[in-house]
Design a protein around this motif. Sequence first.
Motif, PDB file in Angstrom:
ATOM      1  N   MET A   1      -0.168   0.715  -9.351  1.00  0.00           N
ATOM      2  CA  MET A   1      -0.211   1.313  -8.023  1.00  0.00           C
ATOM      3  C   MET A   1       0.766   0.589  -7.101  1.00  0.00           C
ATOM      4  O   MET A   1       1.174  -0.536  -7.373  1.00  0.00           O
ATOM      5  CB  MET A   1      -1.631   1.227  -7.435  1.00  0.00           C
ATOM      6  CG  MET A   1      -2.670   1.995  -8.206  1.00  0.00           C
ATOM      7  SD  MET A   1      -4.329   1.857  -7.476  1.00  0.00           S
ATOM      8  CE  MET A   1      -4.137   2.929  -6.049  1.00  0.00           C
ATOM      9  N   HIS A   2       1.100   1.250  -6.021  1.00  0.00           N
ATOM     10  CA  HIS A   2       1.957   0.641  -5.008  1.00  0.00           C
ATOM     11  C   HIS A   2       1.171   0.641  -3.696  1.00  0.00           C
ATOM     12  O   HIS A   2       0.884   1.697  -3.131  1.00  0.00           O
ATOM     13  CB  HIS A   2       3.259   1.434  -4.865  1.00  0.00           C
ATOM     14  CG  HIS A   2       4.240   0.792  -3.938  1.00  0.00           C
ATOM     15  ND1 HIS A   2       5.544   1.195  -3.859  1.00  0.00           N
ATOM     16  CD2 HIS A   2       4.129  -0.230  -3.039  1.00  0.00           C
ATOM     17  CE1 HIS A   2       6.187   0.461  -2.963  1.00  0.00           C
ATOM     18  NE2 HIS A   2       5.332  -0.412  -2.452  1.00  0.00           N
ATOM     19  N   PHE A   3       0.823  -0.551  -3.231  1.00  0.00           N
ATOM     20  CA  PHE A   3       0.040  -0.712  -2.014  1.00  0.00           C
ATOM     21  C   PHE A   3       0.941  -1.050  -0.832  1.00  0.00           C
ATOM     22  O   PHE A   3       1.889  -1.825  -0.972  1.00  0.00           O
ATOM     23  CB  PHE A   3      -0.978  -1.847  -2.163  1.00  0.00           C
ATOM     24  CG  PHE A   3      -2.042  -1.606  -3.185  1.00  0.00           C
ATOM     25  CD1 PHE A   3      -3.044  -0.676  -2.957  1.00  0.00           C
ATOM     26  CD2 PHE A   3      -2.055  -2.313  -4.381  1.00  0.00           C
ATOM     27  CE1 PHE A   3      -4.039  -0.450  -3.891  1.00  0.00           C
ATOM     28  CE2 PHE A   3      -3.039  -2.099  -5.322  1.00  0.00           C
ATOM     29  CZ  PHE A   3      -4.033  -1.161  -5.079  1.00  0.00           C
ATOM     30  N   LEU A   4       0.606  -0.503   0.328  1.00  0.00           N
ATOM     31  CA  LEU A   4       1.088  -1.039   1.592  1.00  0.00           C
ATOM     32  C   LEU A   4      -0.045  -1.882   2.143  1.00  0.00           C
ATOM     33  O   LEU A   4      -1.159  -1.386   2.332  1.00  0.00           O
ATOM     34  CB  LEU A   4       1.448   0.068   2.579  1.00  0.00           C
ATOM     35  CG  LEU A   4       1.701  -0.398   4.025  1.00  0.00           C
ATOM     36  CD1 LEU A   4       2.820  -1.421   4.094  1.00  0.00           C
ATOM     37  CD2 LEU A   4       1.999   0.792   4.938  1.00  0.00           C
ATOM     38  N   LEU A   5       0.231  -3.154   2.380  1.00  0.00           N
ATOM     39  CA  LEU A   5      -0.780  -4.074   2.879  1.00  0.00           C
ATOM     40  C   LEU A   5      -0.447  -4.484   4.303  1.00  0.00           C
ATOM     41  O   LEU A   5       0.630  -5.026   4.575  1.00  0.00           O
ATOM     42  CB  LEU A   5      -0.863  -5.306   1.976  1.00  0.00           C
ATOM     43  CG  LEU A   5      -1.864  -6.399   2.361  1.00  0.00           C
ATOM     44  CD1 LEU A   5      -3.287  -5.848   2.405  1.00  0.00           C
ATOM     45  CD2 LEU A   5      -1.774  -7.567   1.373  1.00  0.00           C
ATOM     46  N   LEU A   6      -1.374  -4.223   5.205  1.00  0.00           N
ATOM     47  CA  LEU A   6      -1.271  -4.671   6.588  1.00  0.00           C
ATOM     48  C   LEU A   6      -2.234  -5.838   6.785  1.00  0.00           C
ATOM     49  O   LEU A   6      -3.352  -5.802   6.280  1.00  0.00           O
ATOM     50  CB  LEU A   6      -1.625  -3.547   7.560  1.00  0.00           C
ATOM     51  CG  LEU A   6      -0.850  -2.235   7.402  1.00  0.00           C
ATOM     52  CD1 LEU A   6      -1.348  -1.207   8.418  1.00  0.00           C
ATOM     53  CD2 LEU A   6       0.647  -2.451   7.543  1.00  0.00           C
ATOM     54  N   GLY A   7      -1.814  -6.844   7.526  1.00  0.00           N
ATOM     55  CA  GLY A   7      -2.661  -8.022   7.695  1.00  0.00           C
ATOM     56  C   GLY A   7      -2.589  -8.959   6.508  1.00  0.00           C
ATOM     57  O   GLY A   7      -3.556  -9.666   6.209  1.00  0.00           O
ATOM     58  N   ALA A   8      -1.440  -9.018   5.852  1.00  0.00           N
ATOM     59  CA  ALA A   8      -1.292  -9.807   4.622  1.00  0.00           C
ATOM     60  C   ALA A   8      -1.333 -11.307   4.855  1.00  0.00           C
ATOM     61  O   ALA A   8      -1.497 -12.076   3.904  1.00  0.00           O
ATOM     62  CB  ALA A   8       0.019  -9.439   3.920  1.00  0.00           C
ATOM     63  N   THR A   9      -1.186 -11.761   6.104  1.00  0.00           N
ATOM     64  CA  THR A   9      -1.216 -13.196   6.377  1.00  0.00           C
ATOM     65  C   THR A   9      -2.583 -13.670   6.862  1.00  0.00           C
ATOM     66  O   THR A   9      -2.768 -14.857   7.113  1.00  0.00           O
ATOM     67  CB  THR A   9      -0.152 -13.566   7.439  1.00  0.00           C
ATOM     68  OG1 THR A   9      -0.424 -12.862   8.650  1.00  0.00           O
ATOM     69  CG2 THR A   9       1.239 -13.215   6.943  1.00  0.00           C
ATOM     70  N   GLY A  10      -3.543 -12.749   6.970  1.00  0.00           N
ATOM     71  CA  GLY A  10      -4.884 -13.113   7.404  1.00  0.00           C
ATOM     72  C   GLY A  10      -5.740 -13.632   6.268  1.00  0.00           C
ATOM     73  O   GLY A  10      -5.330 -13.668   5.106  1.00  0.00           O
ATOM     74  N   ARG A  11      -6.976 -14.006   6.589  1.00  0.00           N
ATOM     75  CA  ARG A  11      -7.854 -14.624   5.591  1.00  0.00           C
ATOM     76  C   ARG A  11      -8.149 -13.692   4.419  1.00  0.00           C
ATOM     77  O   ARG A  11      -8.088 -14.097   3.258  1.00  0.00           O
ATOM     78  CB  ARG A  11      -9.166 -15.057   6.251  1.00  0.00           C
ATOM     79  CG  ARG A  11      -9.010 -16.164   7.275  1.00  0.00           C
ATOM     80  CD  ARG A  11     -10.378 -16.742   7.653  1.00  0.00           C
ATOM     81  NE  ARG A  11     -11.261 -15.724   8.208  1.00  0.00           N
ATOM     82  CZ  ARG A  11     -12.587 -15.820   8.234  1.00  0.00           C
ATOM     83  NH1 ARG A  11     -13.196 -16.875   7.705  1.00  0.00           N
ATOM     84  NH2 ARG A  11     -13.322 -14.877   8.790  1.00  0.00           N
TER      85      ARG A  11
END
Length: 206
Positions: free
Chosen positions: A1-11
């Motif tokens: 799969m190909h994900f777009l991840l938002l908030g990748a620097t959070g916990r």
Amino acid sequence: MHFLLLGATGRVGRRILAQALEDGHEVTALVRHKDKVTLRADRLTLVQGDACSVADLALAMTGVDTVISCLSTDGGTVLTEATPLLIGAMKAFGVSRVVTVGTAGILQSREHPGLLRFEAPDSRRSSMRAAEEHREAWARLAASGLRWTVVCPTYLPDGEPQGQFRAEREFLPDGGTSITVGDTAAFTYRVAVEGTYAECRVGIAY
């Protein structure tokens, strides 16, 4: 799969990013500061930008199958600004699946039918503003026509996944008081991969 991840620097986002790459998925991470992402991989694309920017979301959406958003409120209006823009970008690029991390405050109250947990008389007033942001984001997703899921953890201490927790549609599991960041990330990632709990809020707790 190909994900777009938002908030990748959070916990939570950091853990989801690591797991997705370990499992061989492609990930595009839209981040404000690339240097805050310590992982590097051939399957990882870092896009420097802002989730509240139509142009940046469009740049990051190319080729994506599923969106995972771990955006927090940041004490402001990030969620209410970003969510309609994200919905528009997903529709423009033909992406239908989105999994977000919310808060247990927007689940239904057991003790007060018809109210959300944060609206109940015994809720903590200190969390009201963040809960209102999460409620607005959920309402927009629910009206979007997308295949959405809002994962709603209760009190969220740091910690590794224990693997033994409860999940319930629309409500917080009875008596649940906490769940670690590790288990929240693992559950959110699994829901995104498996496509489960579509079009509902899901409460998680030990």
